[in-house]
Motif scaffolding. Structure first.
Motif, PDB file in Angstrom:
ATOM      1  N   PRO A   1      10.429  -3.800   4.302  1.00  0.00           N
ATOM      2  CA  PRO A   1      10.361  -3.161   5.618  1.00  0.00           C
ATOM      3  C   PRO A   1      11.498  -2.180   5.891  1.00  0.00           C
ATOM      4  O   PRO A   1      11.489  -1.492   6.908  1.00  0.00           O
ATOM      5  N   ALA A   2      12.496  -2.104   5.000  1.00  0.00           N
ATOM      6  CA  ALA A   2      13.682  -1.288   5.277  1.00  0.00           C
ATOM      7  C   ALA A   2      13.443   0.224   5.233  1.00  0.00           C
ATOM      8  O   ALA A   2      13.915   0.948   6.104  1.00  0.00           O
ATOM      9  N   PRO A   3      12.740   0.755   4.214  1.00  0.00           N
ATOM     10  CA  PRO A   3      12.627   2.217   4.137  1.00  0.00           C
ATOM     11  C   PRO A   3      11.739   2.791   5.237  1.00  0.00           C
ATOM     12  O   PRO A   3      10.685   2.247   5.547  1.00  0.00           O
ATOM     13  N   ARG A   4      12.179   3.931   5.801  1.00  0.00           N
ATOM     14  CA  ARG A   4      11.401   4.597   6.836  1.00  0.00           C
ATOM     15  C   ARG A   4      10.436   5.625   6.245  1.00  0.00           C
ATOM     16  O   ARG A   4       9.565   6.129   6.946  1.00  0.00           O
ATOM     17  N   SER A   5      10.636   5.948   4.975  1.00  0.00           N
ATOM     18  CA  SER A   5       9.771   6.924   4.327  1.00  0.00           C
ATOM     19  C   SER A   5       9.822   6.718   2.821  1.00  0.00           C
ATOM     20  O   SER A   5      10.652   5.976   2.299  1.00  0.00           O
ATOM     21  N   ARG A   6       8.935   7.409   2.121  1.00  0.00           N
ATOM     22  CA  ARG A   6       8.928   7.347   0.666  1.00  0.00           C
ATOM     23  C   ARG A   6      10.211   7.951   0.084  1.00  0.00           C
ATOM     24  O   ARG A   6      10.667   7.534  -0.976  1.00  0.00           O
ATOM     25  N   TRP A   7      10.775   8.941   0.781  1.00  0.00           N
ATOM     26  CA  TRP A   7      11.978   9.599   0.281  1.00  0.00           C
ATOM     27  C   TRP A   7      13.124   8.610   0.115  1.00  0.00           C
ATOM     28  O   TRP A   7      13.917   8.713  -0.820  1.00  0.00           O
TER      29      TRP A   7
END
Length: 235
Positions: free
Chosen positions: A17-23
């Protein structure tokens, strides 16, 4: 190529759940470790072992994750954080998740030569942080290995493994000091002849401890039965 990368990044985002985007996932050490391993494994299969090791060392320096070039890894493999070690003959299926400080380690091959000596991790397995999975065992599909667990036997499909397995082999040290034991672990065949003796020794020690406890209980009971006489006082 782009579709495979997108699919991989989406699979990681579905589990973290941590990343806000694929980048953001493109900055994960686990993603880079897997990228370098794909290259190293290709070189390894082409028998370009030295170049494979070079890529492996660069990856380890940059990511703190050590994946031997010979390890076979399926799709959507996700290592969350670093400090993980994966041995040469390890086999990892699809959609496997490993957290930090995990070891997929080996045991001494019975022949004394290289062979299958690292675990096989089947599809959709989750391995918690600090877990140690040792030897040519199989962790079944959808199994869960808890944090800091030590696993040295096959894990059934869908099982959850927790706790420490470590225990003394009771193999006398003088039998081993004259030779090197790879990975510090005798094979099952090496210890086979000592198993009955080990069990009998443990049973004897347990019997002796029980006798000592009973003797202490009897001594304490005898002390409690003796009531000290109180001296009388004159009126």
């Amino acid at each position: 190529m782009f579709a495979k990368l997108t699919s991989y990044l989406d699979s990681v985002q579905a589990r973290d759940p941590a990343p806000r985007s694929r980048w953001e996932i493109l900055l994960y050490p686990g993603a880079w470790a897997l990228f370098f391993h794909r290259i190293a494994h290709w070189l390894f299969e082409a028998k370009l072992y030295f170049l494979a090791r070079v890529i492996n060392h660069i990856s380890r320096f940059l990511t703190a994750i050590d994946i031997h070039p010979g390890a076979e890894i399926g799709k959507n493999f996700f290592i969350d954080h670093g400090f993980t070690v994966i041995g040469e003959t390890a086999e990892i299926g699809d959609n496997v998740t490993i957290y930090q400080c995990v070891t997929l380690g080996g045991t001494n091959p019975t022949s004394g030569k290289g062979g299958k000596r690292h675990p096989t991790i089947e599809d959709n397995v989750i391995i918690g942080s600090g877990a140690q999975i040792i030897g040519p065992i199989t962790v079944g599909e959808r199994a869960r290995v808890g944090a800091n667990a030590v696993v040295m036997e096959d894990v059934p499909e869908g099982a959850t493994m927790v706790g420490l397995k470590a225990r003394s082999t009771l193999v006398p040290a003088e039998e081993w000091v004259k030779e090197f034991i790879p990975y510090g672990t005798p094979s099952c065949e090496d210890a086979e002849g000592n198993r009955i003796d080990c069990i009998e020794k443990l049973e004897g020690e347990l019997k002796g401890l029980r006798a000592e406890i009973e003797a202490l209980k009897s001594a304490r009971a005898g002390q409690n039965d003796v009531t000290p006489r109180r001296s009388g006082t004159d009126d």
